[in-house]
Design a protein around this motif. Structure first.
Motif, PDB file in Angstrom:
ATOM      1  N   MET A   1      33.671  21.918  57.524  1.00 33.24           N
ATOM      2  CA  MET A   1      34.613  23.011  57.658  1.00 33.24           C
ATOM      3  C   MET A   1      35.551  23.013  56.455  1.00 33.24           C
ATOM      4  N   TYR A   2      35.869  24.209  55.996  1.00 32.28           N
ATOM      5  CA  TYR A   2      36.785  24.365  54.871  1.00 32.28           C
ATOM      6  C   TYR A   2      38.038  25.091  55.347  1.00 32.28           C
ATOM      7  N   THR A   3      39.161  24.765  54.745  1.00 34.63           N
ATOM      8  CA  THR A   3      40.415  25.448  55.027  1.00 34.63           C
ATOM      9  C   THR A   3      40.808  26.222  53.782  1.00 34.63           C
ATOM     10  N   LEU A   4      41.092  27.514  53.959  1.00 30.87           N
ATOM     11  CA  LEU A   4      41.523  28.349  52.844  1.00 30.87           C
ATOM     12  C   LEU A   4      43.037  28.511  52.900  1.00 30.87           C
ATOM     13  N   GLY A  10      50.921  38.667  43.015  1.00 33.35           N
ATOM     14  CA  GLY A  10      51.614  39.938  42.786  1.00 33.35           C
ATOM     15  C   GLY A  10      52.176  40.454  44.099  1.00 33.35           C
ATOM     16  N   ASN A  11      51.826  41.706  44.463  1.00 32.48           N
ATOM     17  CA  ASN A  11      52.284  42.285  45.721  1.00 32.48           C
ATOM     18  C   ASN A  11      51.277  42.069  46.846  1.00 32.48           C
ATOM     19  N   SER A  12      50.226  41.304  46.584  1.00 31.29           N
ATOM     20  CA  SER A  12      49.172  41.059  47.567  1.00 31.29           C
ATOM     21  C   SER A  12      49.142  39.592  47.945  1.00 31.29           C
ATOM     22  N   VAL A  13      48.230  39.270  48.843  1.00 26.49           N
ATOM     23  CA  VAL A  13      48.018  37.880  49.239  1.00 26.49           C
ATOM     24  C   VAL A  13      46.551  37.563  48.987  1.00 26.49           C
ATOM     25  N   GLY A  14      46.281  36.423  48.377  1.00 22.66           N
ATOM     26  CA  GLY A  14      44.914  36.002  48.080  1.00 22.66           C
ATOM     27  C   GLY A  14      44.598  34.674  48.736  1.00 22.66           C
ATOM     28  N   ALA A  15      43.312  34.397  48.880  1.00 20.51           N
ATOM     29  CA  ALA A  15      42.866  33.126  49.453  1.00 20.51           C
ATOM     30  C   ALA A  15      42.345  32.237  48.334  1.00 20.51           C
ATOM     31  N   VAL A  16      42.667  30.972  48.410  1.00 21.77           N
ATOM     32  CA  VAL A  16      42.200  29.989  47.432  1.00 21.77           C
ATOM     33  C   VAL A  16      40.985  29.283  48.028  1.00 21.77           C
ATOM     34  N   PHE A  17      39.833  29.407  47.340  1.00 18.56           N
ATOM     35  CA  PHE A  17      38.591  28.794  47.785  1.00 18.56           C
ATOM     36  C   PHE A  17      38.382  27.481  47.042  1.00 18.56           C
ATOM     37  N   PRO A  18      38.101  26.408  47.761  1.00 21.38           N
ATOM     38  CA  PRO A  18      37.809  25.135  47.082  1.00 21.38           C
ATOM     39  C   PRO A  18      36.574  25.266  46.184  1.00 21.38           C
ATOM     40  N   LYS A  19      36.567  24.527  45.101  1.00 22.60           N
ATOM     41  CA  LYS A  19      35.474  24.571  44.127  1.00 22.60           C
ATOM     42  C   LYS A  19      34.122  24.304  44.779  1.00 22.60           C
ATOM     43  N   GLU A  20      34.069  23.359  45.707  1.00 16.97           N
ATOM     44  CA  GLU A  20      32.814  23.015  46.377  1.00 16.97           C
ATOM     45  C   GLU A  20      32.271  24.191  47.194  1.00 16.97           C
ATOM     46  N   LEU A  22      32.911  27.428  46.640  1.00 16.35           N
ATOM     47  CA  LEU A  22      32.447  28.452  45.691  1.00 16.35           C
ATOM     48  C   LEU A  22      31.042  28.127  45.198  1.00 16.35           C
ATOM     49  N   ALA A  23      30.795  26.867  44.896  1.00 10.52           N
ATOM     50  CA  ALA A  23      29.465  26.454  44.424  1.00 10.52           C
ATOM     51  C   ALA A  23      28.434  26.633  45.528  1.00 10.52           C
ATOM     52  N   ARG A  24      28.780  26.252  46.731  1.00 11.25           N
ATOM     53  CA  ARG A  24      27.837  26.351  47.854  1.00 11.25           C
ATOM     54  C   ARG A  24      27.479  27.814  48.151  1.00 11.25           C
ATOM     55  N   LEU A  25      28.453  28.711  48.042  1.00  9.40           N
ATOM     56  CA  LEU A  25      28.227  30.129  48.314  1.00  9.40           C
ATOM     57  C   LEU A  25      27.754  30.900  47.082  1.00  9.40           C
ATOM     58  N   ASP A  26      27.645  30.208  45.956  1.00  7.60           N
ATOM     59  CA  ASP A  26      27.252  30.826  44.689  1.00  7.60           C
ATOM     60  C   ASP A  26      28.182  31.986  44.341  1.00  7.60           C
ATOM     61  N   LEU A  27      29.479  31.730  44.429  1.00  3.91           N
ATOM     62  CA  LEU A  27      30.499  32.734  44.117  1.00  3.91           C
ATOM     63  C   LEU A  27      31.196  32.378  42.811  1.00  3.91           C
ATOM     64  N   GLN A  28      31.590  33.425  42.095  1.00  3.72           N
ATOM     65  CA  GLN A  28      32.333  33.237  40.855  1.00  3.72           C
ATOM     66  C   GLN A  28      33.503  34.215  40.835  1.00  3.72           C
ATOM     67  N   ARG A  43      33.643  38.350  59.930  1.00  2.00           N
ATOM     68  CA  ARG A  43      32.570  37.711  59.174  1.00  2.00           C
ATOM     69  C   ARG A  43      32.771  38.067  57.712  1.00  2.00           C
ATOM     70  N   ILE A  44      32.714  37.077  56.852  1.00  2.00           N
ATOM     71  CA  ILE A  44      32.859  37.282  55.407  1.00  2.00           C
ATOM     72  C   ILE A  44      31.518  36.961  54.766  1.00  2.00           C
ATOM     73  N   THR A  45      30.948  37.936  54.049  1.00  2.00           N
ATOM     74  CA  THR A  45      29.647  37.739  53.417  1.00  2.00           C
ATOM     75  C   THR A  45      29.685  38.174  51.966  1.00  2.00           C
ATOM     76  N   LYS A  46      28.721  37.669  51.216  1.00  2.00           N
ATOM     77  CA  LYS A  46      28.590  38.029  49.804  1.00  2.00           C
ATOM     78  C   LYS A  46      27.836  39.349  49.646  1.00  2.00           C
ATOM     79  N   THR A  47      26.992  39.673  50.634  1.00  2.00           N
ATOM     80  CA  THR A  47      26.195  40.897  50.552  1.00  2.00           C
ATOM     81  C   THR A  47      26.813  41.995  51.412  1.00  2.00           C
ATOM     82  N   ASN A  48      26.606  43.223  50.973  1.00  2.00           N
ATOM     83  CA  ASN A  48      27.114  44.380  51.693  1.00  2.00           C
ATOM     84  C   ASN A  48      26.228  44.628  52.910  1.00  2.00           C
TER      85      ASN A  48
END
Length: 74
Positions: A1-4, A10-20, A22-28, A43-48
């Motif tokens: 399990m990962y904790t974000l 800026g005026n928004s809020v973002g999530a910080v993804f651990p490096k591991e 990002l690598a596992r999900l093949d995200l950049q 549900r959060i996915t990489k594909t539409n």
């Protein structure tokens, strides 16, 4: 399990993804993620998901109408 961790960007809020993760999900940096509602929450996915459904329908039509499509391609 990962904790974000949520952080101010800026005026928004973002999530910080651990490096591991990002690598596992093949995200950049710059990749898009899609958030959809599910019975369990979200549900959060990489594909539409909408595009994936359209492609499934297109593949079914192409498989069913293979001979017609070959004739049209001539």
């Amino acid at each position: 399990m990962y904790t974000l961790k949520l952080t101010q960007v800026g005026n928004s809020v973002g999530a910080v993804f651990p490096k591991e993760l990002l690598a596992r999900l093949d995200l950049q940096k710059g990749d898009e993620l899609y958030v959809t509602e599910s019975p369990d929450g979200v549900r959060i996915t990489k594909t539409n998901p909408e595009f994936e459904e359209q492609m499934r329908a297109a593949k079914a039509v192409m498989k069913k109408r293979r001979a017609v499509l070959r004739e049209l391609a001539k």
